[in-house]
Structures are given as C-alpha cells and as structure tokens.
Motif scaffolding. Structure first.
Motif, short mmCIF file in Angstrom:
data_model
loop_
_atom_site.label_atom_id
_atom_site.label_comp_id
_atom_site.label_asym_id
_atom_site.label_seq_id
_atom_site.Cartn_x
_atom_site.Cartn_y
_atom_site.Cartn_z
N ASP A 20 -3.43 10.28 -30.71
CA ASP A 20 -2.07 10.33 -30.21
C ASP A 20 -1.21 9.21 -30.78
N GLU A 21 -1.79 8.00 -30.88
CA GLU A 21 -1.02 6.86 -31.36
C GLU A 21 -1.93 5.75 -31.83
N VAL A 22 -1.39 4.90 -32.69
CA VAL A 22 -2.03 3.64 -33.06
C VAL A 22 -1.02 2.58 -32.65
N THR A 23 -1.45 1.66 -31.79
CA THR A 23 -0.51 0.70 -31.21
C THR A 23 -1.22 -0.61 -30.95
N VAL A 24 -0.48 -1.61 -30.56
CA VAL A 24 -1.05 -2.89 -30.12
C VAL A 24 -1.13 -2.85 -28.60
N LYS A 25 -2.32 -3.09 -28.07
CA LYS A 25 -2.55 -3.02 -26.62
C LYS A 25 -3.30 -4.26 -26.17
N SER A 26 -3.17 -4.58 -24.90
CA SER A 26 -3.96 -5.64 -24.28
C SER A 26 -4.92 -5.02 -23.28
N PHE A 27 -6.18 -5.41 -23.39
CA PHE A 27 -7.22 -4.99 -22.47
C PHE A 27 -7.99 -6.22 -22.04
N ASP A 28 -8.11 -6.44 -20.75
CA ASP A 28 -8.90 -7.55 -20.22
C ASP A 28 -8.52 -8.88 -20.86
N GLY A 29 -7.22 -9.11 -21.09
CA GLY A 29 -6.75 -10.37 -21.62
C GLY A 29 -6.86 -10.52 -23.13
N LYS A 30 -7.32 -9.49 -23.82
CA LYS A 30 -7.43 -9.53 -25.28
C LYS A 30 -6.47 -8.51 -25.87
N THR A 31 -5.78 -8.88 -26.94
CA THR A 31 -4.78 -8.01 -27.56
C THR A 31 -5.21 -7.65 -28.97
N GLY A 32 -5.04 -6.39 -29.32
CA GLY A 32 -5.38 -5.94 -30.66
C GLY A 32 -4.87 -4.53 -30.89
N ARG A 33 -5.04 -4.05 -32.12
CA ARG A 33 -4.63 -2.68 -32.42
C ARG A 33 -5.64 -1.71 -31.79
N ALA A 34 -5.14 -0.58 -31.35
CA ALA A 34 -6.00 0.41 -30.73
C ALA A 34 -5.50 1.81 -31.10
N ILE A 35 -6.45 2.72 -31.23
CA ILE A 35 -6.15 4.13 -31.48
C ILE A 35 -6.25 4.85 -30.14
N GLY A 36 -5.16 5.45 -29.72
CA GLY A 36 -5.19 6.28 -28.51
C GLY A 36 -5.60 7.69 -28.87
N ASP A 68 -7.03 9.24 -16.47
CA ASP A 68 -5.65 9.72 -16.42
C ASP A 68 -4.86 9.15 -17.59
N GLY A 69 -5.00 9.73 -18.76
CA GLY A 69 -4.25 9.25 -19.91
C GLY A 69 -5.13 9.16 -21.14
N LEU A 70 -4.70 8.34 -22.08
CA LEU A 70 -5.41 8.22 -23.35
C LEU A 70 -6.70 7.42 -23.21
N ASN A 71 -7.64 7.74 -24.09
CA ASN A 71 -8.83 6.92 -24.30
C ASN A 71 -8.53 6.06 -25.52
N TRP A 72 -9.34 5.02 -25.76
CA TRP A 72 -9.00 4.04 -26.80
C TRP A 72 -10.16 3.75 -27.72
N ALA A 73 -9.83 3.50 -28.99
CA ALA A 73 -10.81 3.17 -30.03
C ALA A 73 -10.28 2.02 -30.87
N VAL A 74 -11.19 1.21 -31.40
CA VAL A 74 -10.83 0.15 -32.35
C VAL A 74 -10.72 0.80 -33.72
N PRO A 75 -9.61 0.59 -34.46
CA PRO A 75 -9.49 1.17 -35.80
C PRO A 75 -10.60 0.67 -36.73
N ALA A 76 -11.18 1.59 -37.50
CA ALA A 76 -12.23 1.22 -38.46
C ALA A 76 -11.73 0.19 -39.46
N SER A 77 -10.45 0.27 -39.82
CA SER A 77 -9.91 -0.69 -40.78
C SER A 77 -9.93 -2.11 -40.23
#
Length: 110
Positions: A20-36, A68-77
C-alpha cells in the motif's frame, strides 16, 4: 484468492496481498522506513519475506501485523545497506552500498 492458495494441509503457505505504501514510521520508539502491506498475517509471521510475485524478488521482511489496518515490513534495500549485514557476507541482487540509517540507533541498544 486465499481459498485457492490454502488447500494443502489446511494451512497457509502464502498470504496474498498488495503493498500500500512505503513511508517513515515509528514503532516502539524506533523510527525507520516501512512497507505497508495488506497480506493477512498471524502471530509468528515476523521475518517472513514479502515477495513481488511478478519478479520473484524479496522486497521486505514482515515484522508487525495489525488486525485493523496495514501490516508492516522492513524494506529489503534498507536491510541490504546495513553494514552489519554486508559484513556478515549476506548477498542481495545488485551491489549493496553501506549507508547509515535509522537502524543504527536500534543496534546501539543490542
């Protein structure tokens, strides 16, 4: 579509879906790019590859499901450009170029 995939052994082998998207997200206090992505996931799916079915390339690694919403993945790049991965000798398509990224702070606590 999942009914066509889930036939053998009454279990999932593939969870079809779309990025759905590639964006910058914060999870558990850590921020990085994520694939929704909207593939259905279950507890224990973290680390599963997210695959482009047209090319067969792994585009990310699943790390967080969401009922309820997107799942997330770390981009292989991003994984490929982490110096720790390069130093470990893990190979990817193309040439990995080491970069600093949001993962540097995550490794600091390990």
């Amino acid at each position: 579509m999942q009914r066509q995939v889930i036939r053998e052994f009454d279990s999932k082998h593939v969870s079809p879906g779309f990025v759905d998207e590639v964006t910058v997200k914060s999870f558990d206090g850590k921020t990085g790019r994520a694939i929704g992505h909207d593939s259905s996931t279950l507890t224990g799916n973290s680390g599963s590859p997210v695959v482009d079915l047209q090319t067969g390339s792994v585009v990310g690694l699943h790390f967080r499901g969401n009922a309820d919403g997107l799942n997330w993945a770390v981009p292989a790049s991003d994984i490929a450009s982490d110096t720790r991965i390069i130093d470990a000798g893990i190979s990817f398509d193309g040439v990995a170029v080491a970069q600093q990224g949001p993962w540097d702070t995550a490794w600091a606590v390990v």
